[in-house]
Design an enzyme around this catalytic site. Structure first.
Site, mmCIF file in Angstrom:
data_model
loop_
_atom_site.group_PDB
_atom_site.id
_atom_site.type_symbol
_atom_site.label_atom_id
_atom_site.label_comp_id
_atom_site.label_asym_id
_atom_site.label_seq_id
_atom_site.Cartn_x
_atom_site.Cartn_y
_atom_site.Cartn_z
ATOM 1 N N ASP A 229 -12.809 -33.571 6.644
ATOM 2 C CA ASP A 229 -12.129 -33.766 5.355
ATOM 3 C C ASP A 229 -10.653 -34.131 5.500
ATOM 4 O OD1 ASP A 229 -14.011 -30.924 4.223
ATOM 5 O OD2 ASP A 229 -14.567 -33.037 4.213
HETATM 6 N N1 LIG Z 1 -16.882 -35.496 11.114
HETATM 7 C C1 LIG Z 1 -16.972 -35.361 9.785
HETATM 8 N N2 LIG Z 1 -18.178 -35.145 9.209
HETATM 9 C C2 LIG Z 1 -18.253 -35.008 7.855
HETATM 10 C C3 LIG Z 1 -17.096 -35.054 7.052
HETATM 11 C C4 LIG Z 1 -15.832 -35.311 7.693
HETATM 12 O O1 LIG Z 1 -14.776 -35.425 7.036
HETATM 13 N N3 LIG Z 1 -15.812 -35.460 9.049
HETATM 14 N N4 LIG Z 1 -17.191 -34.791 5.675
HETATM 15 C C5 LIG Z 1 -18.389 -34.008 5.350
HETATM 16 C C6 LIG Z 1 -18.698 -33.623 3.932
HETATM 17 N N5 LIG Z 1 -18.433 -32.196 3.731
HETATM 18 C C7 LIG Z 1 -17.622 -31.943 2.681
HETATM 19 O O2 LIG Z 1 -17.358 -32.870 1.902
HETATM 20 C C8 LIG Z 1 -19.048 -31.159 4.499
HETATM 21 C C9 LIG Z 1 -20.378 -31.299 4.871
HETATM 22 C C10 LIG Z 1 -20.993 -30.294 5.630
HETATM 23 C C11 LIG Z 1 -20.317 -29.154 6.016
HETATM 24 C C12 LIG Z 1 -21.035 -28.134 6.838
HETATM 25 O O3 LIG Z 1 -20.542 -27.034 7.064
HETATM 26 N N6 LIG Z 1 -22.241 -28.523 7.321
HETATM 27 C C13 LIG Z 1 -23.056 -27.684 8.262
HETATM 28 C C14 LIG Z 1 -24.536 -27.686 7.872
HETATM 29 C C15 LIG Z 1 -24.713 -27.281 6.432
HETATM 30 C C16 LIG Z 1 -26.214 -27.371 6.052
HETATM 31 O O4 LIG Z 1 -27.051 -27.649 6.937
HETATM 32 O O5 LIG Z 1 -26.506 -27.189 4.851
HETATM 33 C C17 LIG Z 1 -22.977 -28.338 9.654
HETATM 34 O O6 LIG Z 1 -22.944 -29.601 9.725
HETATM 35 O O7 LIG Z 1 -23.066 -27.579 10.636
HETATM 36 C C18 LIG Z 1 -18.984 -29.007 5.628
HETATM 37 C C19 LIG Z 1 -18.348 -30.015 4.870
HETATM 38 C C20 LIG Z 1 -19.606 -34.766 5.870
HETATM 39 N N7 LIG Z 1 -19.470 -34.804 7.274
#
Ligand SMILES: Nc1nc2c(c(=O)[nH]1)N[C@@H](CN(C=O)c1ccc(C(=O)N[C@@H](CCC(=O)O)C(=O)O)cc1)CN2
Length: 286
Positions: A229
């Site tokens: 983000d």
């Molecule tokens: N490298 C990046 N990846 C993503 C970004 C970014 O800016 N850099 N934005 C996110 C979107 N997002 C908030 O807008 C967000 C999405 C997911 C997570 C998170 O904690 N995901 C967990 C899994 C959650 C699940 O399985 O339900 C994870 O990936 O371990 C936080 C913020 C999109 N990606």
């Protein structure tokens, strides 16, 4: 007259004569400037420009146009791109469980208010498959198996490459992308974050906002980088809320803002109006 139109966007260190050298070059090639925007960043002395040019002569191949411009660009130390104004970027959309941004984007694509060519939808869940089918698009179900996130991401990148995509849109795709994928597709991944960044980064921003007692909520569309983000912001919007709104009501109010902001950002990217300026952007949308 061919009516061929091209878009040039460039950045270089500010110096006398950039606009003159660019416009003189294209005048010699029988191209007429029909739009032009410029900005000089006072902090870095970087100069940014977007210009739309119309060919008054016979049509010329994009490769030849770029080849002829290269010496001018090299002399001025430019970073630059030239695009066919009629060409629509191919967009692959990623979604998880929430479909409001996906639906708004597919609707805008379908009514041609969004100048893109959607090539498919990928998701780690099946819930959006029926909507995707209704729009007649390929749906790629890519579940994330515990401990095999890298394999899933490799499949996502393969879908992107097989579709010859130009842009990956994260329409509430709730998976953090690896630094490697962010590097591979640098400047070609747009995410919608459901807060007015830099406030409330990470998960559950509406609940964070509720507990902070905000009087406005917002949404932010940004390019995706390895820093969650923190990527260059493209567009934002806010809506007034009150102490009486629950986290669910904030979420409900926020959906339309998210969809509007993401569509605007993708439209401006597709029209080559967005130039990345370090951790920020220059957006020529006026
Ligand atoms: N490298 C990046 N990846 C993503 C970004 C970014 O800016 N850099 N934005 C996110 C979107 N997002 C908030 O807008 C967000 C999405 C997911 C997570 C998170 O904690 N995901 C967990 C899994 C959650 C699940 O399985 O339900 C994870 O990936 O371990 C936080 C913020 C999109 N990606």
């Amino acid at each position: 007259m061919s009516n061929q139109q091209i878009i040039l966007k460039l950045s270089c260190h500010d110096q006398i004569g950039v606009v003159a050298k660019v416009s003189n070059h294209f005048a010699e090639q029988q191209f007429n400037i029909i739009e032009s925007s410029q900005f000089e960043d006072p902090d870095t002395s970087l100069f940014f420009m977007r210009t739309v040019l119309e060919n008054a002569g016979d049509e010329v191949s994009m490769d030849d146009i770029r080849e002829q411009f290269t010496p001018v660009a090299d002399t001025l130390g430019m970073r630059w791109q030239i695009h066919d104004r009629q060409a629509k970027p191919k967009v692959l959309i990623a979604v998880s469980n929430w479909g409001h941004c996906l639906n708004a984007m597919l609707n805008a694509w379908r009514n041609q208010s969004l100048p893109v060519d959607v090539v498919g939808v990928v998701s780690n869940h099946r819930i959006m498959e029926s909507m995707t089918d209704w729009y007649g698009l390929p749906f790629h179900y890519l579940p994330v198996e515990s401990g095999h996130k890298g394999d899933q991401e490799a499949r996502l990148l393969q879908v992107y490459r097989d579709a010859d995509a130009d842009l990956l849109v994260l329409a509430r795709y709730m998976q953090i992308l690896s630094p490697a994928l962010c590097d591979t597709l640098a400047g070609r991944i747009i995410n919608i974050h459901h807060s007015f960044l830099p406030g409330f980064v990470g998960a559950r921003p509406y609940h964070q906002a509720y507990h902070r007692g905000v009087k406005q909520i917002g949404a932010t569309a940004h390019y995706v980088t390895a820093d969650l983000d923190q990527g260059p912001i493209i567009e934002q919007a806010v809506e007034r809320v009150s102490h009486a709104n629950s986290p669910q009501e904030l979420t409900d109010i926020g959906r339309d803002i998210e969809a509007m902001v993401l569509n605007r950002a993708v439209k401006w990217h597709a029209e080559h109006r967005v130039l990345i300026n370090g951790v920020r952007t220059v957006v020529f949308n006026r």
